[in-house]
Design an enzyme around this catalytic site. Structure first.
Site, mmCIF file in Angstrom:
data_model
loop_
_atom_site.group_PDB
_atom_site.id
_atom_site.type_symbol
_atom_site.label_atom_id
_atom_site.label_comp_id
_atom_site.label_asym_id
_atom_site.label_seq_id
_atom_site.Cartn_x
_atom_site.Cartn_y
_atom_site.Cartn_z
ATOM 1 N N PRO A 96 0.838 -1.201 0.000
ATOM 2 C CA PRO A 96 0.000 0.000 0.000
ATOM 3 C C PRO A 96 0.871 1.247 0.000
ATOM 4 C CG PRO A 96 -0.802 -1.599 1.590
ATOM 5 C CD PRO A 96 0.521 -2.107 1.115
ATOM 6 N N GLU A 97 0.593 2.154 -0.932
ATOM 7 C CA GLU A 97 1.358 3.391 -1.027
ATOM 8 C C GLU A 97 0.536 4.543 -0.458
ATOM 9 O OE1 GLU A 97 3.136 3.938 -4.874
ATOM 10 O OE2 GLU A 97 3.705 1.841 -5.044
#
Length: 271
Positions: free
Chosen positions: A2-3
């Site tokens: 997840p960014e």
């Protein structure tokens, strides 16, 4: 992993629902990346004020102290009034008067860490060296360009380090560089003022668009409501090796930079 957009989408999906809740119980499962820093029982009775984000970290502000969460490589949060019994990969539950916040993390690279304040050594160790937030007004073009001039590494690698601008991960670095027309292998110090301006704006545009679309769900990411993201459906280069460029029809290329895949168009990103 997840960014920044996925972490921001996660925050937005439960911040209003958990604000004002009181902690009734806490459960810690298998060990995560770092120690919690307190006993789960000591969290009981604390009140949740709000949820902030710093880079890829989520910060649950209590009336006393802060809980720092990181989703690691494969983690996700759920917040619901009623959740089933914890499963094999559910490693942290924060039970509140408004629902249960649960960290699901199959690879256990995520983290839940308590600190007495933002100034506590635990918090500064995790957050103190992070760069400026790209979605905030503090992301100043002149400062950004000056920082690029001090770095001789390839621009893609500079974006990923997170000390100049935080949270521009692998997906969105590739996308921003495409939008700015900059090849990922060019040295950061070689970017002129006008090109740095294009990249500065492209970073903001790509990240804001990703948040609007719920982030990118490449494998198993979902928000705290269990909703998937859709940015990957309109990605210009990321994950599209050997496919035609959406702009010029040339073949999208992929190279390895620092053990990460970098996607680019050799025509739209000549230099």
């Amino acid at each position: 992993m997840p960014e920044l957009p996925e972490v921001e989408v996660t925050r937005l999906s439960f911040v209003e629902r958990i604000a004002g809740a009181s902690v009734q119980a806490a459960r810690l499962g298998k060990p995560l990346r770092w120690a919690l820093g307190c006993t789960p029982e000591s969290l009981v009775g604390k009140n949740v004020l709000t949820v902030r984000r710093r880079g890829k970290y989520l910060l649950l502000d209590f009336d006393h102290g802060v809980l720092i969460l990181h989703l690691g490589m494969s983690g996700s949060l759920r917040f619901e009034p009623d959740l089933p019994a914890p499963g094999k990969h559910d490693h942290f539950d924060l039970v509140t008067s408004r629902g249960t916040l649960r960290l699901h993390d199959p690879r256990r690279f995520g983290a839940v860490v308590y600190a007495n304040s933002d100034d506590h050594p635990t918090a500064t160790r995790l957050l103190g060296r992070l760069g400026v937030e790209p979605l905030s007004d503090k992301f100043d073009l002149a400062v950004f360009h000056a920082g690029l001039k001090e770095r001789r590494a390839p621009i893609k690698q500079v974006l990923l380090t997170g000390d100049l601008v935080v949270g521009v991960g692998n997906i969105y670095a590739s996308e921003a560089l495409f939008l700015a027309g900059i090849r990922p292998t060019v040295r950061a110090t070689k970017l002129s003022g006008p090109r740095a301006k294009k990249l500065h704006q492209a970073i903001r545009d790509v990240l804001f668009r990703a948040v609007d679309l719920g982030g990118s769900t490449l494998r198993d990411f979902s928000s705290a409501k269990g909703e998937s993201g859709y940015f990957q459906l309109e990605a210009m280069v990321y994950g599209r090796a050997d496919q035609p460029c959406r702009t010029c029809q040339s073949t999208i290329k992929v190279i390895r930079q620092g053990q990460r895949a970098t996607f680019y168009c050799p025509v739209c990103q000549k230099t």
